[in-house]
Design an enzyme around this catalytic site. Structure first.
Site, PDB file in Angstrom:
ATOM      1  N   HIS A 246      58.059 -62.573 -37.438  1.00  0.00           N
ATOM      2  CA  HIS A 246      57.719 -63.779 -36.663  1.00  0.00           C
ATOM      3  C   HIS A 246      58.867 -64.765 -36.886  1.00  0.00           C
ATOM      4  O   HIS A 246      58.957 -65.391 -37.945  1.00  0.00           O
ATOM      5  CB  HIS A 246      56.406 -64.392 -37.165  1.00  0.00           C
ATOM      6  CG  HIS A 246      55.205 -63.530 -36.953  1.00  0.00           C
ATOM      7  ND1 HIS A 246      54.689 -63.261 -35.701  1.00  0.00           N
ATOM      8  CD2 HIS A 246      54.408 -62.863 -37.821  1.00  0.00           C
ATOM      9  CE1 HIS A 246      53.630 -62.479 -35.812  1.00  0.00           C
ATOM     10  NE2 HIS A 246      53.433 -62.223 -37.093  1.00  0.00           N
ATOM     11  N   GLU A 275      55.310 -57.177 -35.605  1.00  0.00           N
ATOM     12  CA  GLU A 275      54.641 -58.343 -34.989  1.00  0.00           C
ATOM     13  C   GLU A 275      55.677 -59.289 -34.390  1.00  0.00           C
ATOM     14  O   GLU A 275      55.573 -60.511 -34.503  1.00  0.00           O
ATOM     15  CB  GLU A 275      53.777 -59.076 -36.030  1.00  0.00           C
ATOM     16  CG  GLU A 275      52.756 -58.179 -36.698  1.00  0.00           C
ATOM     17  CD  GLU A 275      51.802 -58.891 -37.654  1.00  0.00           C
ATOM     18  OE1 GLU A 275      51.733 -60.143 -37.612  1.00  0.00           O
ATOM     19  OE2 GLU A 275      51.133 -58.207 -38.429  1.00  0.00           O
TER      20      GLU A 275
HETATM   21  O1  9MR Z   1      47.287 -63.083 -33.833  1.00  0.00           O
HETATM   22  C1  9MR Z   1      46.210 -63.143 -34.726  1.00  0.00           C
HETATM   23  C2  9MR Z   1      45.322 -64.330 -34.373  1.00  0.00           C
HETATM   24  O2  9MR Z   1      44.683 -64.101 -33.124  1.00  0.00           O
HETATM   25  C3  9MR Z   1      44.284 -64.532 -35.461  1.00  0.00           C
HETATM   26  O3  9MR Z   1      43.556 -65.699 -35.187  1.00  0.00           O
HETATM   27  C4  9MR Z   1      44.974 -64.621 -36.799  1.00  0.00           C
HETATM   28  C5  9MR Z   1      43.942 -64.818 -37.880  1.00  0.00           C
HETATM   29  O4  9MR Z   1      44.402 -64.553 -39.149  1.00  0.00           O
HETATM   30  O5  9MR Z   1      45.714 -63.445 -37.042  1.00  0.00           O
HETATM   31  C6  9MR Z   1      46.741 -63.288 -36.125  1.00  0.00           C
HETATM   32  O6  9MR Z   1      47.490 -62.143 -36.433  1.00  0.00           O
HETATM   33  C7  9MR Z   1      48.167 -62.154 -37.689  1.00  0.00           C
HETATM   34  C8  9MR Z   1      48.260 -60.736 -38.167  1.00  0.00           C
HETATM   35  O7  9MR Z   1      46.988 -60.160 -38.235  1.00  0.00           O
HETATM   36  C9  9MR Z   1      48.950 -60.651 -39.510  1.00  0.00           C
HETATM   37  N1  9MR Z   1      50.230 -61.288 -39.502  1.00  0.00           N
HETATM   38  C10 9MR Z   1      50.241 -62.646 -38.976  1.00  0.00           C
HETATM   39  C11 9MR Z   1      49.612 -62.671 -37.592  1.00  0.00           C
HETATM   40  C12 9MR Z   1      49.714 -64.047 -37.005  1.00  0.00           C
HETATM   41  O8  9MR Z   1      48.957 -64.952 -37.750  1.00  0.00           O
END
Ligand code: 9MR
Length: 488
Positions: A246, A275
């Protein structure tokens, strides 16, 4: 390689080839030029597949009914990750009561489209259901292992790679483990989770996944590297590292990213960018990330964290490849062009050198000041001494059959030999009375007796020494099958 009957386009005689070339040349002088330009892949997944890789997106079950969204997903990607639907709070909301409805929606959609699935995630300090958040000690350890076992068993044969453990290291410069209820069950919780996952689904690749492990000189990167090195040395099952990537102003794309990818890969694991999103979606930065992955043979897939900007968890940063209306952004064009400029996978096995025994660089080192490596692809012609693709053959193994009265599920891992494959076929004779009812990640021809499984369009290319999996379900009994593999 004994079986020569892998289906190939029928060869045409020289006369036919000349005749059609003459027609094209007569039709217009530019037609030949157009034909060669048109041969470049036109979608991210197709282009990645030509390079032995996948290009995926995180998707949400509740958007699969939106036509703009699902059209992009189906057209562009050959892998998906459920963005939230496989997390612990979604799959085990009450202890020992598992709910897979939304995750199944994504997995079934992916299977119907011939896409791979990245499973995300089995053990994590975040998005734990309330009952787990309040647990500690050996009860929590048992509950975590039960969760890993149940979920990985349920999806056995359908997951390409699992993020077994997510985000276990602390932010900042300590290189320490994150202080979580899982960590407090004992330092060996990560390896225990990996062992449970391997036992439950031996055909899936098992990944450690984290953020801020992109910059080689950061302490957190070194901590993750040391974990993987230690696991490989002690034989703890681990197959891949996921770099979330990210990127934003606080955690920008680092110029040493390629060093990080290749350093993890040198430990003998796949590297996956899991991601990816980039604040502002700079076309140049997206291009650099793709070039870095293509430059590392074991960087075998890239996943963007969402489809359109408005789908992003950071939608105000407009970090993705499609705008909110579903139009391709400049970053999309840059990614596709970079993928298309990449060389096909090397046809010889990478050297199996032992991982470096020297200490990693000091974590205080300033980032290198040199420019990022050039993004131009190496020449695509193989040296004359390398075998042709597929010349190194392949092998196949059937894993843990799930058997119930009247039916079974089998999972098959196909591993390329000393050179890359372009296509593969696995044949196996079913026990008398058994019949294949459906297959995923491959095409089955025949359903009883000797059945032949050929690669799906996206997984024919396997780099030397690497593997892919497919699965099938059958009626009857599936015991005692011996697969044989051929490659071209
Ligand atoms: O994109 C995801 C978001 O919709 C959720 O609300 C969030 C909750 O923890 O998680 C996001 O995805 C995460 C992923 O599972 C792990 N790495 C970080 C991502 C972004 O927060």
């Amino acid at each position: 390689m004994t079986d020569q009957s892998v289906s190939r386009p029928r060869r045409r005689g020289p006369r036919a080839a000349l005749a059609s070339a003459a027609v094209v040349a007569l039709a217009a002088g530019t037609a030949l030029l157009f034909a060669s330009a048109a041969s470049a892949a036109t979608t991210l997944g197709a282009s990645a597949a030509e390079r032995g890789r996948y290009f995926g997106a995180a998707i949400a079950a509740n958007k699969l009914s939106e036509s703009t969204y699902v059209n992009i997903v189906n057209r562009e990607f050959n892998s998906v990750t459920p963005e939230n639907e496989m997390k612990i709070d979604a799959t085990e909301p009450q202890q020992n009561q598992f709910t897979f409805g939304n995750a199944d929606r994504i997995v079934n959609h992916a299977i119907s489209q011939g896409m791979a699935v990245r499973g995300h995630t089995l053990a994590w300090h975040s998005q734990q259901p309330g009952w787990m958040q309040s647990m500690e000690g050996s009860a929590l350890r048992q509950a975590m292992l039960n969760h890993v076992t149940q979920v990985a068993t349920y999806y056995r044969g359908k997951i390409d790679s699992w993020d077994v453990v997510n985000e276990a290291f602390d932010d900042g410069n300590s290189g320490a483990r994150r202080n979580s209820n899982l960590q407090r069950t004992g330092n060996d919780w990560i390896e225990a989770a990996f062992r449970a996952a391997r036992a439950a689904d031996p055909g899936a690749k098992l990944c450690y996944n984290d953020y801020n492990i992109d910059n080689w000189s950061w302490a957190k990167t070194q901590a993750a590297y040391n974990l993987v090195r230690d696991f490989k040395q002690r034989g703890v099952p681990i197959d891949c590292v996921g770099l979330q990537s990210h990127f934003n102003s606080g955690s920008p794309y680092p110029s040493n990213y390629r060093t990080t990818l290749s350093s993890f890969a040198a430990l003998g694991v796949d590297v996956q960018i899991t991601e990816l999103d980039i604040e502002g979606a700079s076309a140049n930065t997206y291009r650099s990330v793709v070039a870095d992955c293509l430059a590392v043979a074991r960087c075998n897939g890239i996943t963007v964290w969402g489809v359109r900007d408005c789908d992003s968890w950071r939608s105000s940063q407009n970090p993705l490849l499609f705008d909110c209306s579903g139009n391709k952004k400049p970053a999309y064009d840059a990614v596709l062009a970079e993928l298309n400029s990449g060389a096909p996978p090397p046809t010889t096995a990478p050297p199996t050198t032992a991982p470096p025994t020297t200490a990693p660089p000091p974590t205080t080192a300033p980032p290198p000041t040199t420019a990022p490596p050039p993004t131009t692809a190496p020449p695509t012609t193989a040296p004359p001494t390398t075998p042709p693709p597929g010349g190194g053959g392949c092998s196949a193994a059937v894993y843990q059959l799930d058997q119930w009265p009247g039916g079974f599920v089998a999972n098959v891992r196909v591993t390329a030999g000393s050179s890359a494959t372009n296509a593969w076929a696995v044949t196996m004779t079913l026990p008398s009375g058994a019949a294949v009812t459906n297959a995923w990640n491959s095409q089955a021809s025949g359903s009883t007796g000797t059945v032949r499984f050929t690669n799906a369009p996206w997984n024919g290319r396997i780099n030397a020494g690497q593997s892919t999996t497919f699965g099938f379900q059958g009626t009857g009994t599936g015991s005692g099958m011996t697969p044989s593999c051929s490659a071209s």
